[in-house]
Design an enzyme around this catalytic site. Structure first.
Site, PDB file in Angstrom:
ATOM      1  N   ARG A   1      27.481  77.862  61.226  1.00  0.00           N
ATOM      2  CA  ARG A   1      28.541  78.717  60.691  1.00  0.00           C
ATOM      3  C   ARG A   1      29.105  78.220  59.365  1.00  0.00           C
ATOM      4  NH1 ARG A   1      27.705  79.586  65.388  1.00  0.00           N
ATOM      5  NH2 ARG A   1      27.763  77.339  65.685  1.00  0.00           N
TER       6      ARG A   1
ATOM      7  N   ARG B   1      29.874  68.107  54.279  1.00  0.00           N
ATOM      8  CA  ARG B   1      30.055  67.679  55.667  1.00  0.00           C
ATOM      9  C   ARG B   1      29.361  66.341  55.823  1.00  0.00           C
ATOM     10  NH1 ARG B   1      29.235  71.297  60.974  1.00  0.00           N
ATOM     11  NH2 ARG B   1      31.278  71.966  60.192  1.00  0.00           N
TER      12      ARG B   1
END
Length: 364
Positions: free
Chosen positions: A51, A101
């Site tokens: 996502r 990330r």
């Protein structure tokens, strides 16, 4: 330089403007198709993502911009030993914004020290996930109207759940929010976050049972038990499946309850909940794309700023957190911020310790 390491980096006036822009994009997306034409997003995902990775890429392309980067660190120069600061310095030469990330806690803060362009934290280990919180808040405000006077149950992995940590911190901005923190003892919220809630006079109850609290909730935020955060798989196996929300368990819930989940789910929400009108987690994911469009558009207007490369630190300090970014990127300057509970690492917010200086005596 404006970075988004924690959503609380935004003042409420700024967040309200971001919410207004998100709502405009949701209602009239065709008006923003050229808003970031010529801009480039550097997307650095050192951890798997569906996502967050796809929604950032889609958001940038819907704005007319382009995306460079990697979704697997093995395809980058990290495998050759390149340090995080060199990677960030290089990518900020090519891109106008960076989203990252990383499995180490505090990695986004470290990246912000070396980037000439805004850095967006897309999740740093079990620490924070501000754009998921942005997604969560857009969902609550669009579907509920306000986050004030809200009873919210947060269930599952509260120890390693970075989405949980970010959401709790941001909800300190709202009035009369009551938290029901539903977790086994092994996955309770970290002490630093518990202390944060006390300092901000946030009312919370720590419980282990899900069903008894469902009838009183306005929002139920489910999370998965995260296998990748456990050093001992046997501990994970003993906890997996401990909570499972089913349609039957929602029988006594409020008619306007919002059932949310940052996704992906494993076994904590049964499939028979998906058709319940109170299940909004797929809408939540869609809102996240629009929220990230608004964030990228806002940050695309930031000017470049060349960061100084030599940052002073305190060499006698050491973070006690084995998952802190300072454990792998040992060149990073160590510094702290003070709290009523003592000094905390500026990267991961865990306790630090003072190391004794080694004295070398030379004998003739």
């Amino acid at each position: 330089m404006r970075h988004i390491i924690d959503l609380s980096d935004l003042k409420m006036e700024e967040f309200n403007e971001l919410y207004k822009l998100t709502s405009n994009i949701i209602d009239r997306p065709e008006g923003y198709t050229e808003a970031c034409r010529g801009k480039v997003l550097g997307s650095l995902f050192y951890e798997p993502s569906t996502r967050t990775n796809l929604s950032f890429s889609t958001a940038m392309k819907r704005l007319g911009g382009s995306v460079i980067g990697f979704s697997n660190p093995s395809a980058s120069s990290t495998t050759k030993g390149e340090t995080l600061d060199d990677t960030i310095t290089m990518v900020s030469n090519y891109a106008d914004m960076i989203v990252m990330r990383h499995p180490s806690e505090g990695a986004a803060t470290a990246a912000s020290f070396f980037s000439e362009v805004p850095v967006i934290n897309a999740g740093d280990g079990g620490h924070l996930h501000p754009t998921q919180t942005l997604t969560d808040m857009i969902t609550i405000l669009r579907l509920r109207g306000s986050a004030d006077n809200m009873k919210i149950g947060i269930c599952g992995d509260l120890k390693y759940g970075r989405t949980v940590h970010s959401l709790i911190r941001f909800l300190a901005n709202y009035k009369n929010v009551q938290f029901y923190l539903i977790a086994p003892r092994q996955l309770a919220i970290p002490e630093y976050l518990r202390q944060f809630m006390r300092e901000n006079k946030m009312k919370f109850f720590e419980v282990s049972g899900l069903e008894p609290v469902i009838p009183m909730l306005d929002v139920l935020y489910m999370t998965r038990i995260q296998r990748e955060r456990f050093a001992d798989i046997a501990v994970y196996e003993s906890l997996r499946g401990i909570y499972c929300l089913t349609k039957a368990k929602l029988r006594d819930a409020k008619k306007d309850l919002l059932v949310m989940h940052p996704l992906p789910r494993v076994d904590e929400i049964a499939k028979d909940v998906d058709d319940d009108p109170r299940a909004v987690y797929f809408d939540q994911a869609r809102f996240g794309m629009y929220a990230r469009m608004a964030l990228l558009l806002t940050l695309s207007k930031e000017p470049r700023y060349r960061m100084p490369k030599n940052i002073p630190g305190r060499p006698n300090l050491r973070c006690t957190n084995p998952k802190c970014i300072t454990r792998s990127e040992t060149y990073l300057p160590m510094e702290t911020h003070r709290t009523p509970e003592g000094e905390r690492c500026i990267y991961c917010e865990q306790a630090v310790e003072y190391r004794k200086r080694r004295v070398v005596v030379e004998w003739e």
